[in-house]
Design an enzyme around this catalytic site. Structure first.
Site, PDB file in Angstrom:
ATOM      1  N   HIS A 149       0.789  -1.158   0.038  1.00 56.13           N
ATOM      2  CA  HIS A 149       0.066   0.110  -0.079  1.00 56.13           C
ATOM      3  C   HIS A 149       0.685   1.405  -0.155  1.00 56.13           C
ATOM      4  O   HIS A 149       0.888   1.983   0.881  1.00 56.13           O
ATOM      5  CB  HIS A 149      -1.072   0.019   0.920  1.00 56.13           C
ATOM      6  CG  HIS A 149      -0.692  -0.397   2.628  1.00 56.13           C
ATOM      7  ND1 HIS A 149       0.281   0.448   3.121  1.00 56.13           N
ATOM      8  CD2 HIS A 149      -1.154  -1.172   3.544  1.00 56.13           C
ATOM      9  CE1 HIS A 149       0.350  -0.073   4.393  1.00 56.13           C
ATOM     10  NE2 HIS A 149      -0.428  -1.217   4.679  1.00 56.13           N
ATOM     11  N   HIS A 206      -3.351  -8.235  15.927  1.00 53.55           N
ATOM     12  CA  HIS A 206      -3.462  -7.035  15.083  1.00 53.55           C
ATOM     13  C   HIS A 206      -4.325  -7.488  13.992  1.00 53.55           C
ATOM     14  O   HIS A 206      -4.197  -8.520  13.450  1.00 53.55           O
ATOM     15  CB  HIS A 206      -2.274  -6.789  14.501  1.00 53.55           C
ATOM     16  CG  HIS A 206      -2.259  -5.461  13.584  1.00 53.55           C
ATOM     17  ND1 HIS A 206      -3.155  -4.302  13.638  1.00 53.55           N
ATOM     18  CD2 HIS A 206      -1.194  -5.134  12.661  1.00 53.55           C
ATOM     19  CE1 HIS A 206      -2.920  -3.606  12.809  1.00 53.55           C
ATOM     20  NE2 HIS A 206      -1.905  -3.991  12.159  1.00 53.55           N
ATOM     21  N   GLU A 220      -5.004  -6.052  10.915  1.00 51.28           N
ATOM     22  CA  GLU A 220      -5.081  -5.702   9.658  1.00 51.28           C
ATOM     23  C   GLU A 220      -4.862  -6.996   8.890  1.00 51.28           C
ATOM     24  O   GLU A 220      -4.357  -7.921   9.253  1.00 51.28           O
ATOM     25  CB  GLU A 220      -3.579  -4.815   9.515  1.00 51.28           C
ATOM     26  CG  GLU A 220      -3.669  -4.104   8.269  1.00 51.28           C
ATOM     27  CD  GLU A 220      -2.542  -3.098   8.081  1.00 51.28           C
ATOM     28  OE1 GLU A 220      -1.940  -2.473   8.984  1.00 51.28           O
ATOM     29  OE2 GLU A 220      -2.361  -2.210   6.944  1.00 51.28           O
ATOM     30  N   ASP A 274      -3.156  -8.124   6.639  1.00 51.18           N
ATOM     31  CA  ASP A 274      -1.975  -9.100   6.523  1.00 51.18           C
ATOM     32  C   ASP A 274      -1.778 -10.150   7.309  1.00 51.18           C
ATOM     33  O   ASP A 274      -0.801 -10.981   7.414  1.00 51.18           O
ATOM     34  CB  ASP A 274      -0.807  -8.109   6.165  1.00 51.18           C
ATOM     35  CG  ASP A 274      -0.491  -7.003   7.027  1.00 51.18           C
ATOM     36  OD1 ASP A 274      -1.595  -6.604   7.844  1.00 51.18           O
ATOM     37  OD2 ASP A 274       0.715  -6.717   7.201  1.00 51.18           O
ATOM     38  N   HIS A 276       0.489  -0.136  15.262  1.00 52.83           N
ATOM     39  CA  HIS A 276       0.177   1.150  14.752  1.00 52.83           C
ATOM     40  C   HIS A 276      -1.352   1.476  14.200  1.00 52.83           C
ATOM     41  O   HIS A 276      -1.705   2.407  13.639  1.00 52.83           O
ATOM     42  CB  HIS A 276       0.989   1.390  13.307  1.00 52.83           C
ATOM     43  CG  HIS A 276       0.480   0.562  12.288  1.00 52.83           C
ATOM     44  ND1 HIS A 276       0.177   1.119  10.999  1.00 52.83           N
ATOM     45  CD2 HIS A 276       0.339  -0.955  12.409  1.00 52.83           C
ATOM     46  CE1 HIS A 276      -0.177  -0.177  10.232  1.00 52.83           C
ATOM     47  NE2 HIS A 276      -0.047  -1.376  11.020  1.00 52.83           N
ATOM     48  N   ASP A 329       3.372  -5.841  14.440  1.00 59.13           N
ATOM     49  CA  ASP A 329       4.044  -5.035  13.559  1.00 59.13           C
ATOM     50  C   ASP A 329       5.363  -4.208  14.130  1.00 59.13           C
ATOM     51  O   ASP A 329       6.383  -4.036  13.443  1.00 59.13           O
ATOM     52  CB  ASP A 329       3.129  -3.861  12.889  1.00 59.13           C
ATOM     53  CG  ASP A 329       2.244  -4.296  11.828  1.00 59.13           C
ATOM     54  OD1 ASP A 329       2.521  -5.304  11.075  1.00 59.13           O
ATOM     55  OD2 ASP A 329       1.183  -3.743  11.801  1.00 59.13           O
ATOM     56  N   TYR A 333      11.014   0.502   7.886  1.00 53.33           N
ATOM     57  CA  TYR A 333       9.732  -0.037   8.324  1.00 53.33           C
ATOM     58  C   TYR A 333       9.437   1.050   9.365  1.00 53.33           C
ATOM     59  O   TYR A 333       8.338   1.524   9.442  1.00 53.33           O
ATOM     60  CB  TYR A 333      10.029  -1.073   8.858  1.00 53.33           C
ATOM     61  CG  TYR A 333       8.545  -1.754   9.062  1.00 53.33           C
ATOM     62  CD1 TYR A 333       7.858  -2.667   8.417  1.00 53.33           C
ATOM     63  CD2 TYR A 333       7.992  -1.587  10.533  1.00 53.33           C
ATOM     64  CE1 TYR A 333       6.624  -3.109   8.404  1.00 53.33           C
ATOM     65  CE2 TYR A 333       6.807  -2.235  10.715  1.00 53.33           C
ATOM     66  CZ  TYR A 333       5.996  -3.043   9.671  1.00 53.33           C
ATOM     67  OH  TYR A 333       4.689  -3.492  10.177  1.00 53.33           O
ATOM     68  N   HIS A 389       6.557  -9.185  10.930  1.00 51.32           N
ATOM     69  CA  HIS A 389       7.260  -9.090   9.504  1.00 51.32           C
ATOM     70  C   HIS A 389       8.802  -9.307   9.805  1.00 51.32           C
ATOM     71  O   HIS A 389       9.298  -8.604  10.862  1.00 51.32           O
ATOM     72  CB  HIS A 389       6.946  -7.761   8.777  1.00 51.32           C
ATOM     73  CG  HIS A 389       5.463  -7.587   8.520  1.00 51.32           C
ATOM     74  ND1 HIS A 389       4.729  -8.065   7.408  1.00 51.32           N
ATOM     75  CD2 HIS A 389       4.644  -6.561   9.183  1.00 51.32           C
ATOM     76  CE1 HIS A 389       3.579  -7.438   7.428  1.00 51.32           C
ATOM     77  NE2 HIS A 389       3.433  -6.580   8.409  1.00 51.32           N
TER      78      HIS A 389
END
Ligand code: FEO
Length: 398
Positions: A25, A79, A81, A83, A146, A165, A192, A225
């Protein structure tokens, strides 16, 4: 698919690598990324986070290599999100939708919105513990690090922090641990931080203080990640402490685009002026450098200098893209200056200065604007602007 990755006794990394992704993104991921998920075996088997939906097969294959996925008793979602949650519906369908799913209050709300689901949610908050056999899972909400739902899970006995993250890097490779890859991972972690966590730097500072106050023994950090920090987790914690301070440094980033090389000539003259005062400079053409790399350079720079030609009474579209991106990431403690060439109306410098003000940057000069092609005097003015930027920076640093 990849080999079984053991983190500690009964604890495995079962996520996957996305070798192909090059745009996350709007963030350039030149080396792909990983979506990490973690399996903790015990009296009850726990899965921490999942992976992007397109990789759910990889997740299930990796789990199957260790246990039958149906034997997962509990899922923790740090989290929501996509992903990290995209494979939840498929996973829950396989293991049973009545199995407990632990998450934060906002996590529940987001997961319900994402999947229109009615999983067996167990909402947790900071300080809550989940005791399973000899292990204690401790939850720590990290709101806005975040996302509003973000949280950490800390495995007390082993001192393992599952950090969502935070402390991550977009990197897919054949190495999985900090001691295997060494310092070459740091630029990925820095990028990152600059692109994901920079706007929340004050929260990062507060979190690091909390962690110190709580005297957490952190032996291993498992982010969602990139590589796992098992050898020296303090290295990435120290790096976050440094990046989140956003202290002024003797480095300037000169960002520009050009239609007929006039603004480019000015950019080079300004850079020479900056360097003549022994301040480091990075010259970044917005059509050659990705916005996410530009922001990474800004992270530890003291000066942001932006040049744009005037196009249709505005700034150049690619420069506008980068400025919008920088504004959203809210870098602090920067001095700024603008420059650019124009044909007849010449609004670019004024617009850039207005954008700097909106970002809270300290403007060192009204800027330099040049009609059509810079002559010797114009290039001297540009060089002198560079000198002024460097002198201002050095004065602030002294
Ligand atoms: Fe990697 Fe906020 O998701």
């Amino acid at each position: 698919m990849y080999k079984t990755i053991k983190i500690a006794d009964g604890i495995y990394s079962v996520g996957c690598r996305d070798w192909d992704i090059r745009d996350f993104h709007g963030y350039s991921t030149y080396e792909g990324t990983t979506y990490n998920a973690f399996l903790v075996l015990g009296d009850k088997n726990v899965l921490i986070d999942t992976v992007k939906s397109t990789f759910s097969h990889d997740l299930l294959t990796n789990i199957s290599r260790i246990i039958d996925p149906k034997k997962i008793d509990i899922v923790i979602s740090n989290h929501s999100e996509m992903d990290h949650s995209g494979s939840l519906p498929k996973l829950m369908h396989i293991i049973g939708e009545d199995k407990p799913l632990y998450c934060s209050k906002m996590g529940e709300k987001n997961l319900r919105n994402h999947f229109n689901s009615n999983f067996n949610f167990h909402v947790v908050k900071t300080g809550d513990n989940l005791k399973i056999g000899k292990r204690t899972f401790n939850f720590l909400e990290t709101k806005m690090l975040h996302w509003p739902d973000s949280m950490f899970t800390y495995l007390v006995e082993e001192g393992i922090l599952f950090s969502s993250d935070a402390f991550g890097q977009h990197y897919a490779g054949d190495l999985f641990f900090d001691d295997e890859i060494g310092d070459q991972i740091i630029p990925h972690a820095k990028k990152y931080y600059a692109n994901i966590l920079l706007p929340f730097s004050s929260k990062v500072q507060a979190l690091l203080k909390d962690i110190t106050k709580m005297d957490l023994k952190i032996n291993i950090i498992c982010p969602d990640h990139g590589i796992i920090w098992r050898n020296n987790p303090s290295k990435i914690i120290k790096a976050y402490a440094k990046w989140s301070k956003q202290e002024l440094s003797d480095k300037a980033v000169v960002i520009f685009d050009s239609m007929w090389e006039s603004t480019a000539k000015m950019a080079r003259a300004i850079s020479s002026g900056i360097e003549s005062e022994n301040v480091n400079v990075r010259l970044m053409n917005t059509r050659k450098c990705h916005r996410s790399d530009i922001v990474t350079e800004i992270l530890d720079a003291g000066a942001v200098v932006v040049g744009s030609p005037t196009l249709n009474n505005g700034i150049f579209p690619v420069v506008a893209d980068v400025m919008t991106y920088i504004k959203g990431l809210r870098p602090q403690n920067k001095i700024a200056a603008a420059f650019g060439s124009y044909g007849w109306s010449g609004e670019a410098v004024k617009i850039l200065n207005q954008m700097f003000s909106e970002m809270g940057m300290s403007i060192v000069d009204d800027g330099v604007k040049v009609q059509y092609v810079p002559d010797k005097d114009d290039l001297e003015k540009s060089f002198n602007l560079g000198v002024k930027i460097a002198e201002t920076l050095k004065e602030k640093l002294s």
